[in-house]
Design a protein around this motif. Structure first.
Motif, PDB file in Angstrom:
ATOM      1  N   UNK A 206       0.835  -1.210   0.000  1.00 29.12           N
ATOM      2  CA  UNK A 206       0.000   0.000   0.000  1.00 29.12           C
ATOM      3  C   UNK A 206       0.868   1.259   0.000  1.00 29.12           C
ATOM      4  N   UNK A 207       1.950   1.235   0.809  1.00 27.52           N
ATOM      5  CA  UNK A 207       2.854   2.381   0.852  1.00 27.52           C
ATOM      6  C   UNK A 207       3.510   2.593  -0.510  1.00 27.52           C
ATOM      7  N   UNK A 208       3.902   1.476  -1.135  1.00 25.74           N
ATOM      8  CA  UNK A 208       4.497   1.604  -2.463  1.00 25.74           C
ATOM      9  C   UNK A 208       3.498   2.194  -3.457  1.00 25.74           C
ATOM     10  N   UNK A 209       2.234   1.753  -3.345  1.00 26.22           N
ATOM     11  CA  UNK A 209       1.214   2.281  -4.266  1.00 26.22           C
ATOM     12  C   UNK A 209       0.985   3.771  -4.031  1.00 26.22           C
ATOM     13  N   UNK A 210       0.952   4.192  -2.731  1.00 31.02           N
ATOM     14  CA  UNK A 210       0.761   5.620  -2.419  1.00 31.02           C
ATOM     15  C   UNK A 210       1.930   6.440  -2.943  1.00 31.02           C
ATOM     16  N   UNK A 213       1.644   6.758  -6.564  1.00 26.63           N
ATOM     17  CA  UNK A 213       0.603   7.724  -6.950  1.00 26.63           C
ATOM     18  C   UNK A 213       1.091   9.163  -6.758  1.00 26.63           C
ATOM     19  N   UNK A 214       1.759   9.405  -5.608  1.00 24.46           N
ATOM     20  CA  UNK A 214       2.291  10.759  -5.353  1.00 24.46           C
ATOM     21  C   UNK A 214       3.324  11.130  -6.414  1.00 24.46           C
ATOM     22  N   UNK A 215       4.178  10.187  -6.742  1.00 28.57           N
ATOM     23  CA  UNK A 215       5.197  10.450  -7.757  1.00 28.57           C
ATOM     24  C   UNK A 215       4.547  10.770  -9.099  1.00 28.57           C
ATOM     25  N   UNK A 216       3.532   9.955  -9.447  1.00 28.12           N
ATOM     26  CA  UNK A 216       2.844  10.218 -10.713  1.00 28.12           C
ATOM     27  C   UNK A 216       2.148  11.587 -10.692  1.00 28.12           C
ATOM     28  N   UNK A 219       4.781  14.259 -11.012  1.00 29.35           N
ATOM     29  CA  UNK A 219       5.249  14.304 -12.402  1.00 29.35           C
ATOM     30  C   UNK A 219       4.219  14.999 -13.292  1.00 29.35           C
ATOM     31  N   UNK A 220       2.945  14.709 -13.010  1.00 29.15           N
ATOM     32  CA  UNK A 220       1.897  15.376 -13.817  1.00 29.15           C
ATOM     33  C   UNK A 220       1.883  16.884 -13.571  1.00 29.15           C
ATOM     34  N   UNK A 221       2.056  17.310 -12.283  1.00 32.43           N
ATOM     35  CA  UNK A 221       2.109  18.744 -11.982  1.00 32.43           C
ATOM     36  C   UNK A 221       3.293  19.414 -12.662  1.00 32.43           C
ATOM     37  N   UNK A 222       4.438  18.746 -12.612  1.00 34.41           N
ATOM     38  CA  UNK A 222       5.630  19.313 -13.258  1.00 34.41           C
ATOM     39  C   UNK A 222       5.399  19.448 -14.748  1.00 34.41           C
ATOM     40  N   UNK A 223       4.812  18.405 -15.332  1.00 29.93           N
ATOM     41  CA  UNK A 223       4.551  18.457 -16.775  1.00 29.93           C
ATOM     42  C   UNK A 223       3.555  19.576 -17.103  1.00 29.93           C
ATOM     43  N   UNK A 224       2.510  19.692 -16.253  1.00 27.78           N
ATOM     44  CA  UNK A 224       1.514  20.736 -16.500  1.00 27.78           C
ATOM     45  C   UNK A 224       2.117  22.126 -16.344  1.00 27.78           C
TER      46      UNK A 224
END
Length: 248
Positions: A206-210, A213-216, A219-224
């Motif tokens: 679960x921690x790995x999934x969180x 998700x945070x990393x993704x 990354x999306x914010x940086x790209x935006x």
């Protein structure tokens, strides 16, 4: 008297003819230089040799026949001896079996007088304290005697053995129950450990999934943000070119 011509006997005539023929053959051998040998009649010697060989062969056959007959007689004697020994063994076995079945010592009429264990088998004068044979004048029952002491001690020993057996069974039962409880505790402990490991593994996943998700999201914010900056720069450049064309 007158001499009469009496016919000769046929056997005599045959004998005379045989002698004449033998004499003629002898003269032929003697006067024939090809077959003649001075001082020796070879055919007669050969005939004598053949006769001797025939006699020796006949004697050898006779001796062989006697030897075979002797061997056959020896075999017959051995078979008869074996049969006699077998019959003797069978007779002795049958005799011993008959004695064992029908001539036992205890089957004799006088066995009760000759029994060496007569006194051992005889009933004692007093069997117990309540023996009805022991009257007042029997002098077999006295004050303070205890004939049942042996039976009582035997009963007490059996009772002690029974108590010891019950204690051993209780001890074994307690050990078995303790072992069963230990096995149940170990099984429960293993189950809890397994569940703890599974929960820890699920928490890590679960921690790995969180984190993923945070990393993704980052990354999306940086790209935006990068895209917005590029669009802002592009609009500024377009605006600058537009003002420049108006001034010109």
């Amino acid at each position: 008297m007158y001499k009469l011509d009496i016919p000769l006997d046929l056997k005599e005539i045959a004998a005379i003819e045989r002698r004449r023929r033998a004499e003629k053959e002898r003269q032929g051998r003697i006067f024939n230089a090809k077959y003649r040998q001075i001082g020796i009649d070879k055919e007669a010697l050969n005939q004598q040799i053949e006769d001797r060989n025939w006699l020796e062969e006949l004697e050898q056959k006779r001796a062989d026949a006697f030897a075979k007959d002797a061997i056959r007689n020896d075999k017959i004697a051995q078979l008869l001896e074996c049969r006699q020994e077998y019959d003797e063994r069978e007779n002795n076995r049958a005799l011993n079996e008959f004695r064992a079945l029908h001539q036992q010592p205890f089957a004799q009429r006088e066995w009760d007088l000759n029994d060496p264990d007569y006194l051992k088998k005889d009933m004692p004068a007093r069997v117990s304290d309540d023996d009805p044979r022991c009257g007042i004048a029997s002098l077999q029952k006295f004050q303070g005697e205890d004939l049942n002491s042996h039976a009582r001690k035997k009963y007490q020993q059996e009772q002690l053995r029974e108590w010891s057996r019950l204690q051993q069974e209780d001890h074994q039962r307690t050990q078995q129950q303790q072992q069963a409880a230990d096995r149940l505790f170990n099984a429960k402990q293993n189950e809890l450990d397994q569940r703890s490991v599974e929960l820890q593994r699920a928490e890590e996943e679960c921690r790995k999934a969180i984190n993923e998700s945070i990393k993704n999201y980052n990354d999306a914010l940086v790209s935006l943000r990068k895209k917005n900056i590029e669009q802002f720069i592009y609009f500024q450049i377009q605006k600058h070119h537009f003002y420049k064309y108006e001034i010109m």
